[in-house]
Design a protein around this motif. Sequence first.
Motif, PDB file in Angstrom:
ATOM      1  N   ILE A 357      67.345 -16.392  53.508  1.00 30.89           N
ATOM      2  CA  ILE A 357      68.101 -17.334  53.980  1.00 30.89           C
ATOM      3  C   ILE A 357      69.197 -16.908  53.581  1.00 30.89           C
ATOM      4  N   ARG A 361      72.033 -16.669  56.595  1.00 35.07           N
ATOM      5  CA  ARG A 361      72.786 -18.236  56.847  1.00 35.07           C
ATOM      6  C   ARG A 361      73.728 -17.851  57.444  1.00 35.07           C
ATOM      7  N   CYS A 394      66.816 -15.965  59.532  1.00 32.55           N
ATOM      8  CA  CYS A 394      66.704 -16.987  59.284  1.00 32.55           C
ATOM      9  C   CYS A 394      65.702 -17.583  58.906  1.00 32.55           C
TER      10      CYS A 394
END
Length: 543
Positions: A357, A361, A394
Motif C-alpha cells: 500500500i 499509493r 494497491c
Amino acid sequence: MTSLERPPASGDFEWDERNDQPGGHKFIDGMASLTSDTDGSGYLGVASGAALLRITVGHNGHRSGTSSPRASTVPFAMTSLSALDGYIDDYFALYHRSYPIIHEATFRAQFMEIIPRPSGNAWQVLLYVVAALGAWSTATQRTDAHTALFEAAKARFSFDLLETGNLVLVQALTLMANYAQMGNKPNSSYNYYGLARRNAMGIGLHKELSAWRLKPLVIEMRRRVWWCLYAFDVGSIITFSRPFDFPQSGVDVELPINVHDADLTTATTQRPPPADTTTLYSHLTAQCSFHMATYNIYERMISDSFPSAKEMVELDDTSIESWLGSLPHYFQPSATQPPRYAFSHATLQWRYRNLRILAYRPFLLKRAMSGSEWVQDQDGSEDLANIDIAFQRCLDAASESIELISRFWFNNSQTMMVSWYGLYFLFQAVLIPIVCLRNNPQSDLAGAWRDQVHESTRILESMMRLNPTASRCLRIVTSLAQPYISNEEEINGPTQESWQDQLTSLYPMMWPELGSDFAPSDHINELQESTITDFMNRMSAYE
C-alpha cells in the motif's frame, strides 16, 4: 526541485511526551497515523501512516485531539513481587509468541529465585516492563494497570545503567521502546531503541566468532535478542518514515533456529536440527527476513527521486514475491497455524500488504485525482501498463488487508495487542477505497469500495470499547466517507475539490512533517501550494 518536506511553524521538530508535565499534554499516536500537526510531534516522514491523512483531512475540519494520557489509578510500586505473577503469565501467553526476546524458562526461574537473578537494576527494569506489556497486551477492556507498571520500570532505570553493557539491559531497553511506541510515545520509543542498539553492538550481539565456546542456548539467546531488536527497530523506522539506520554491513549473526524450546535447554551441547513446523521463533525469522528482503523498497520510497511505476513493480516482484516464495511451507500465507501462533502469522500477512500500500499509493492517488484517464507526459513516455499494475496492486492490498483483519478480529480473542496491530494496518488500508470513492463514486468498483469502508467501520466500532484510538480513526473515516456511502442513490459525482485542494486537505495522513494545521500565514500557504505542485510534478515525471 522543491523539497516535499517543510519545517513546522515553531521552526523545529522538538517534542515532549512526558505524562503530567508542562508541555507534555499533546496527543501523538504511536502508529504515526493520526498526528495532524507537526509542532511537538517529532519528525514523521513521507512513508508514515499520518502522511496519507494529511492529504485528506484539512477540508473536513478534523483534528486528532490534544488530550494527555490519564494518570494511572494503580499504585506506583507493587508491595510484593507476587502481584506481578499474573502479568508475567499474560506476557508469555501472547506478546512472547510474536517476539521471543526472553527465554521463558530462564526468566521464570530467576523470578522464583530457583536460579540467581542477574545483579544490578537492569533485571528489575526488565521485570516491570515485562509485567507492563503483559497487562497491556492481553487486556480485553480498557485498563491503566500497565501504565503504573511501566512507571515502576522507569523508576528503576538510572543513568548508571548506561555505564554497563549486558544482555538483560538490551532486553529491557528494547521492550521499553516497544511499550513506549504502543503507549503513544513514538519519539521516546525511538530514543530507547537507539540506546538498545548501541548497547547491543557494545556487547557484540551483531557478531558471531568461530572461536567462541558458548553453549548452544547462549548463542541462540544472543541471536534472538539481536533479531527481536532488529524487527522492532526497523518496524518503527518504517512506521515513522525515518532514515534506515540499522546497521547492515559488519553484521554476521545468524537468524535464530526454528526449534522448540524443549529441544534446546541449558544442558544441550549440540545445536539441534530445525523443526519442520511452526515454533516460537518462526514469526521472528519470517519478519526479519521480510525486512531484509524489502528494505531497498523502503529506501527508494523515502528518497528524493521516487521510483517509476515500472521500477516499483520490479522491486515488488524481486523482493516481496521472492520473500513470499522463500517462506517455509508451515508459515506460508495459506498455512493453518496452531492457535497460539495464529496472531503472529496473521500480522505478517497484514505487514507485507501494508508495504505494498505504501509503495503503490502515490500512483493510485494521482490516478484517482486525475480522473479516469491517466494524463500522459508531453513526450508520451508514461508506462501505462505498469501504472495499471501499480494501481491494481494497491487496491488489492487494501482490500485483502481489510478482509484479513476483519476475519481475525471477529473470530479470535479481541485483546489490546490485536486491536493495536489491527488498527494500525486497517486505518492505512481503508484510506485507499475512501480516496477512490471520493474521486470516482460512479466507478464499476465503487460498490466494492463501499463494502470495504462499511466493513472497516464495523471493525472500528467493535475496537472502540477497548482501544480509544479506534474512536479517532472512526471519526476520520466517517467524516471523509459518509457523503459517499450513506445513500448511494444521492451520489451524483466525484468531489468537486481540485487535486490541489484534496492534497492540501489530505496532508495530515500522508506527510505529517508537512502538516496543514499551522497558524495561518501567506508564507505557509505558499509553501504548501509549492509542495503539492512539486509532488504532482514529480508524479508526472516518474517515467
